[in-house]
Design an enzyme around this catalytic site. Structure first.
Site, mmCIF file in Angstrom:
data_model
loop_
_atom_site.group_PDB
_atom_site.id
_atom_site.type_symbol
_atom_site.label_atom_id
_atom_site.label_comp_id
_atom_site.label_asym_id
_atom_site.label_seq_id
_atom_site.Cartn_x
_atom_site.Cartn_y
_atom_site.Cartn_z
ATOM 1 N N GLU A 1 -1.427 -62.181 8.895
ATOM 2 C CA GLU A 1 -2.273 -62.086 10.005
ATOM 3 C C GLU A 1 -3.077 -63.500 10.033
ATOM 4 O O GLU A 1 -2.534 -64.593 9.231
ATOM 5 C CB GLU A 1 -3.355 -61.425 9.484
ATOM 6 C CG GLU A 1 -4.029 -61.402 8.506
ATOM 7 C CD GLU A 1 -5.016 -60.569 7.638
ATOM 8 O OE1 GLU A 1 -5.354 -59.596 8.606
ATOM 9 O OE2 GLU A 1 -5.765 -60.620 6.520
ATOM 10 N N ASP B 1 -12.938 -66.352 7.025
ATOM 11 C CA ASP B 1 -11.631 -66.622 7.936
ATOM 12 C C ASP B 1 -12.141 -68.196 8.560
ATOM 13 O O ASP B 1 -12.285 -68.207 9.876
ATOM 14 C CB ASP B 1 -11.817 -65.665 9.063
ATOM 15 C CG ASP B 1 -11.769 -64.296 8.553
ATOM 16 O OD1 ASP B 1 -10.792 -63.921 7.535
ATOM 17 O OD2 ASP B 1 -12.306 -63.177 9.076
#
Length: 490
Positions: free
Chosen positions: A179, A15
């Site tokens: 997301e 991420d």
């Protein structure tokens, strides 16, 4: 011309979020339950990176004194606003925390809970009209739903929430499991870049609107296409200079190797960013295998894995829970306290480990257990959802080398071999081959058993050292050496 080859970082920096401040680039990544948490990396050219810091040494909640695999810091974001670096850190069970600093090389503020709430993930801020707006996702396992993006208003100084979360995009129909949203602003548009469709089979979406609350147009801007690059998933769109040139950094999940980092060029068409190789301006890009450095500057930055345990630990080491002051000291090596004799490695707070950094490699670590008592042990282990390792243990009749494997079904460590060994010093070895095979050994001997390397809870596999005992003695590790090898030597 300098050229790079993807992945630019063969390590598990899940991420990633990246910003530019002047001529410097800063990256952060998820760290989950590993401490210190939220690594801070620095680069001059977006290809070569160094770890310079972590946002926190310990997470400021008692829960994280124990090991909770997969909990902790999920996809954070970093932004630079009014001479201050801000990092927004979500934990799926507690809410959204904030930490800040004037200098990313120095100590960051202790993370504080800005937005309490279960199931809030992946926040990213943007400041506008004396307010801070935070876009975020939702964790289905915590709040019962996902595939939507929400927006929260806070005051500009990040001291209080001004409005509850409002859903600004529903991706159930076109972009399920959306997301990891990241805010950008350019040419009058608010952009939200977000992955959708799952980590392995998903794609990268761009949302844009001239109103921060929407409605948002959407376009898929990056997908696997005819490549073997799964995902491609969550990352950061960033300007690389003052001339409106951009790049995109994202991760690719490679299982035991973790979520490794890819760099993509970006072109703009009709105010849409298109990362990767773009063959048709009306379609999306696909990941590139290689390309020219975005910034044509040479750099020797790297992320060290070997450690001779001299004056300080290298910044690659992490524990699985909040560290305690007595976990170790440095004197003629790393003296690791033998604690928690009753815990398996999976739940051992003082298991010191590093990410995998090569496709094929060998690890060697020398340990001395002279100062341990009976039944105490020190060893080397691979860590994943299932794992294996070995240790040297003191018994009345002498020392023993123990080879063990963790059984995920029984949640027990099972002994595979136990060998008498009279000395107090030993060199443990681990040899790893692509894609996911490793073996263990000691001194000049290899065990015949080979193991399959599994990933961990939201993380790749890790290699680490440990000491288990009665909380009073220390095992001395003389070094930890990692060397890349060729697959042909298998």
């Amino acid at each position: 011309m300098l050229e790079y080859v993807n992945p630019i970082i063969l390590q598990d920096f899940s991420d990633p979020d990246v910003i530019r401040v002047g001529s410097d680039f800063y990256m952060i990544a998820s760290s989950f339950n590993y401490m210190p948490g939220v690594p801070v990396l620095h680069s001059k050219n977006l290809v070569n990176w160094e770890i310079i810091n972590y946002v926190y040494d310990k997470f400021p909640l008692p829960k994280y004194d124990d090991v909770h695999p997969g909990h902790g810091a999920w996809a954070p974001s970093i932004r630079y606003h009014k001479d201050t670096f801000y990092v927004f850190i979500p934990t799926p069970d507690e809410g959204i925390f904030v930490s800040y600093t004037k200098d990313p090389y120095q100590k960051w503020s202790t993370p504080y809970l800005l937005i309490p709430g279960v199931g809030l993930e992946d926040p990213c801020p943007i400041w506008l009209d004396d307010k801070c707006y935070i876009v975020h996702g939702y964790v289905k396992s915590r709040c019962g739903f996902n595939s939507m993006l929400g927006l929260i208003e806070c005051d500009k100084d990040l001291t209080r929430v001004l409005s509850p979360s409002v859903v600004i995009y529903d991706g159930h129909n076109d972009n399920p499991t959306i997301e990891g949203p990241k805010f950008n602003y350019r040419n009058g548009y608010f952009y939200i870049l977000a992955p959708a469709g799952s980590v392995f089979s998903g794609w990268q979406v761009c949302l844009r609107s001239k109103n921060i609350y929407g409605p948002y147009e959407t376009k898929i801007i990056l997908a696997s296409g005819d490549t073997t690059i799964n995902g491609p998933h969550q990352g950061a769109l960033l300007d690389i200079d003052d001339n409106d040139n951009y790049a995109f950094i994202h991760f690719r999940d490679m299982l035991a190797y973790g979520r490794v980092i890819y760099l993509e060029p970006v072109i703009w068409h009709n105010d849409w960013p298109l990362p990767g190789q773009v063959n048709d301006l009306n379609l999306c890009g696909k990941p590139v295998e290689k390309g020219p450095y975005p910034i044509q500057i040479e750099s020797d930055y790297n992320i060290p894995l070997s450690d001779e345990f001299k004056d300080k630990l290298n910044l690659s080491w992490q524990t699985q829970a909040n560290p305690e002051p007595d976990f170790y000291y440095l004197d003629k090596g790393l003296n690791l306290k033998a604690k928690h004799i009753d815990k398996i490695i999976k739940y051992l707070p003082n298991f010191y480990s590093e990410k995998i950094g090569y496709f094929n490699f060998i690890v060697k670590s020398k340990v001395d257990i002279t100062n341990l008592d009976l039944n105490e042990q020190a060893g080397l282990s691979y860590m994943g959802l299932e794992y294996s390792g070995m240790y040297l243990e003191k018994q009345k009749e002498g020392n023993y080398i123990v080879l063990f494997k963790y059984n995920a079904k029984t949640e027990q460590e099972e002994i595979i071999e136990k060998i008498a060994y009279q000395a107090n010093e030993i060199i443990f070895k681990l040899q790893f081959y692509r894609p996911n095979t490793y073996r263990l050994g000691y001194n000049n001997h290899w065990f015949k058993t080979k193991f399959i390397a599994l990933k961990g809870a939201w993380v790749g596999g890790r290699i680490g050292i440990f000491a288990r005992g009665n909380d009073s003695n220390y095992a001395r590790f003389k070094y930890f050496r990692v060397k890349e090898i060729s697959n042909e030597s298998k």
